[in-house]
Design a protein around this motif. Structure first.
Motif, PDB file in Angstrom:
ATOM      1  N   GLY A 363       0.809  -1.212   0.000  1.00  0.00           N
ATOM      2  CA  GLY A 363       0.000   0.000   0.000  1.00  0.00           C
ATOM      3  C   GLY A 363       0.841   1.260   0.000  1.00  0.00           C
ATOM      4  N   THR A 364       0.165   2.372   0.173  1.00  0.00           N
ATOM      5  CA  THR A 364       0.827   3.676   0.182  1.00  0.00           C
ATOM      6  C   THR A 364       0.351   4.466   1.395  1.00  0.00           C
ATOM      7  N   LEU A 365       1.180   5.426   1.823  1.00  0.00           N
ATOM      8  CA  LEU A 365       0.814   6.303   2.926  1.00  0.00           C
ATOM      9  C   LEU A 365       1.380   7.692   2.661  1.00  0.00           C
ATOM     10  N   LYS A 366       0.539   8.697   2.835  1.00  0.00           N
ATOM     11  CA  LYS A 366       0.947  10.088   2.692  1.00  0.00           C
ATOM     12  C   LYS A 366       0.572  10.837   3.961  1.00  0.00           C
ATOM     13  N   ALA A 367       1.465  11.675   4.421  1.00  0.00           N
ATOM     14  CA  ALA A 367       1.202  12.469   5.623  1.00  0.00           C
ATOM     15  C   ALA A 367       1.719  13.882   5.394  1.00  0.00           C
ATOM     16  N   GLY A 368       0.919  14.868   5.768  1.00  0.00           N
ATOM     17  CA  GLY A 368       1.352  16.239   5.575  1.00  0.00           C
ATOM     18  C   GLY A 368       0.262  17.219   5.936  1.00  0.00           C
ATOM     19  N   PRO A 369       0.554  18.505   5.834  1.00  0.00           N
ATOM     20  CA  PRO A 369      -0.455  19.526   6.166  1.00  0.00           C
ATOM     21  C   PRO A 369      -1.619  19.495   5.192  1.00  0.00           C
ATOM     22  N   HIS A 370      -2.819  19.750   5.719  1.00  0.00           N
ATOM     23  CA  HIS A 370      -4.021  19.779   4.897  1.00  0.00           C
ATOM     24  C   HIS A 370      -4.259  21.210   4.424  1.00  0.00           C
ATOM     25  N   PRO A 371      -4.689  21.385   3.157  1.00  0.00           N
ATOM     26  CA  PRO A 371      -4.894  22.761   2.653  1.00  0.00           C
ATOM     27  C   PRO A 371      -5.853  23.586   3.508  1.00  0.00           C
ATOM     28  N   ALA A 372      -6.853  22.919   4.087  1.00  0.00           N
ATOM     29  CA  ALA A 372      -7.834  23.664   4.887  1.00  0.00           C
ATOM     30  C   ALA A 372      -7.374  23.870   6.317  1.00  0.00           C
ATOM     31  N   GLY A 373      -6.194  23.363   6.645  1.00  0.00           N
ATOM     32  CA  GLY A 373      -5.688  23.491   8.003  1.00  0.00           C
ATOM     33  C   GLY A 373      -5.577  22.147   8.681  1.00  0.00           C
ATOM     34  N   GLY A 374      -4.649  22.056   9.592  1.00  0.00           N
ATOM     35  CA  GLY A 374      -4.483  20.811  10.321  1.00  0.00           C
ATOM     36  C   GLY A 374      -3.512  19.859   9.627  1.00  0.00           C
ATOM     37  N   TRP A 375      -3.621  18.607   9.982  1.00  0.00           N
ATOM     38  CA  TRP A 375      -2.686  17.582   9.496  1.00  0.00           C
ATOM     39  C   TRP A 375      -3.472  16.361   9.045  1.00  0.00           C
ATOM     40  N   ARG A 376      -3.014  15.772   7.948  1.00  0.00           N
ATOM     41  CA  ARG A 376      -3.759  14.643   7.383  1.00  0.00           C
ATOM     42  C   ARG A 376      -2.828  13.457   7.141  1.00  0.00           C
ATOM     43  N   VAL A 377      -3.306  12.284   7.505  1.00  0.00           N
ATOM     44  CA  VAL A 377      -2.617  11.027   7.196  1.00  0.00           C
ATOM     45  C   VAL A 377      -3.576  10.187   6.371  1.00  0.00           C
TER      46      VAL A 377
END
Length: 386
Positions: A363-377
């Motif tokens: 699988g794949t995993l991406k983690a980083g800042p979300h454009p609308a604010g906050g953090w997304r995994v």
């Protein structure tokens, strides 16, 4: 014989020599009295012994022995002392085919034919005797060539089998070492996830209890109970993981590993420490393979632990787990402070562990800042069907 080849080959040479010596003695005894013996013993005996003596070393120096047999066998053949010279030639040819190769054997055959072409016409009294000698020699050498090919093929097959067995043993040892390394890496990831989550919860609750101990005793008491429950759960998981490393305890009952069925408990535990969590589950995820379920649980656990550490006060998180066909899509989003987003992806053990868990299943995993604010995994874990 195989352990002591010189002894076995010496025995063969000795038997050939004894056979020809018996023929020589019989010819001498049957010779009419009063007439000179056509083959004196001081010539016949060395010729017989010289024709077969090199055979004792045929497996150590096959090429040298073959040509020694060819040269030393000429007097024996010329004096017609028996079969030792022809037998020694055939054994030498067989040895070359079996232990050396066809090319050297063919050169030896040509040398033998050239020697016979010179010797046989001078030795044979008639065309019939010459033809019989040629046919006998050709059949004997052809038989030894075929026998050498058969035995050589068997030896080559045996060597190949032994090489494959050795390779399989080496691969088995390597696979065992790889399995041990993978198990250690898995345990290290498990330990990191358990300790990081438990310590984060304990730190958050301890800070809250310290602030509320005088003004809100009930809140402080609840925080202390949460710390106690979290510590006990972490100890139970640590015992389970460390029990894997112990030998001789296979029959011991251990705590089952967490999976997708434990996501609700995880979300409730995180809510109790001050981070509101909404858990959305789409599709049937309770029948996923155990490894996939554990991977999903650990990724969510690590993502929520990071939110507890970095999202800041007033933050909340949304966890969405959706099964689509033969894959699971996982999304963890918090609306914490943008401070952490500015830091970027640190590449610490937590993020590395989440990526490894996803990659284990392709699988794949991406983690980083979300454009609308906050953090997304966001992770996608295929599992090849339910």
């Amino acid at each position: 014989m195989k352990a002591h080849p010189i002894f076995g080959d010496s025995l063969i040479a000795g038997l050939l020599a004894v056979f020809d010596l018996l023929i020589f003695i019989a010819q001498t005894v049957e010779h009419p009295a009063g007439t000179p013996v056509p083959k004196p013993w001081f010539i016949a005996v060395p010729a017989i012994l010289g024709a077969v003596a090199p055979l004792a070393f045929r497996r150590r120096r096959p090429v040298l022995v073959a040509y020694l047999v060819l040269i030393l066998g000429m007097p024996h053949s010329w004096l017609e002392l028996g079969v030792a010279s022809l037998a020694a030639l055939c054994i030498s040819l067989y040895t070359l085919v079996t232990y050396v190769g066809r090319k050297q054997a063919l050169v030896f055959v040509l040398a033998t034919v050239a020697s016979a072409a010179v010797q046989l016409p001078l030795q044979s009294g008639s065309v019939t005797e010459l033809a019989a000698a040629v046919v006998t020699g050709a059949l004997a050498m052809a038989l030894c060539w075929v026998l050498g090919e058969f035995v050589g093929a068997r030896r080559a097959y045996q060597v190949e089998v032994e090489a494959r067995l050795h390779l399989l043993e080496t691969e088995r040892d390597q696979q065992a070492r790889i399995a041990v390394a993978e198990e250690r890496a898995r345990i290290a990831r498990e330990l990191h996830d358990v300790v990081a989550h438990a310590v984060s919860v304990i730190v958050v609750q301890a800070d809250g209890a310290a602030y509320a101990v005088h003004t809100q005793p009930e809140l402080a008491e609840r925080a202390v109970k949460t710390i106690s429950a979290t510590g006990r759960e972490a100890l139970a998981e640590l015992r389970r993981l460390l029990g894997v490393l112990r030998s001789g305890e296979d029959g011991e009952e251990r705590t089952p590993q967490p999976g997708t069925q434990s996501l609700s408990e995880l979300a409730e535990r995180v809510r109790s420490v001050g981070l509101p969590v909404r858990l959305d589950i789409v599709g049937a995820i309770d029948d996923l393979p155990a490894g996939v379920g554990l991977g999903i649980y650990r990724i969510v656990q690590e993502a929520l632990t990071n939110s507890l550490k970095h999202a800041g006060p007033g933050a909340s998180a949304i966890v969405r787990v959706e099964r689509t066909g033969d894959r699971v899509e996982l999304d963890v989003l918090d609306n914490g402070s943008r401070k952490r987003a500015l830091v970027g992806m640190s590449g610490g053990n937590g993020l590395i562990g989440m990526r490894e868990r996803a990659h284990v299943f392709g699988g794949t995993l991406k983690a980083g800042p979300h454009p609308a604010g906050g953090w997304r995994v966001r992770a996608v874990l295929p599992f090849g069907g339910a």
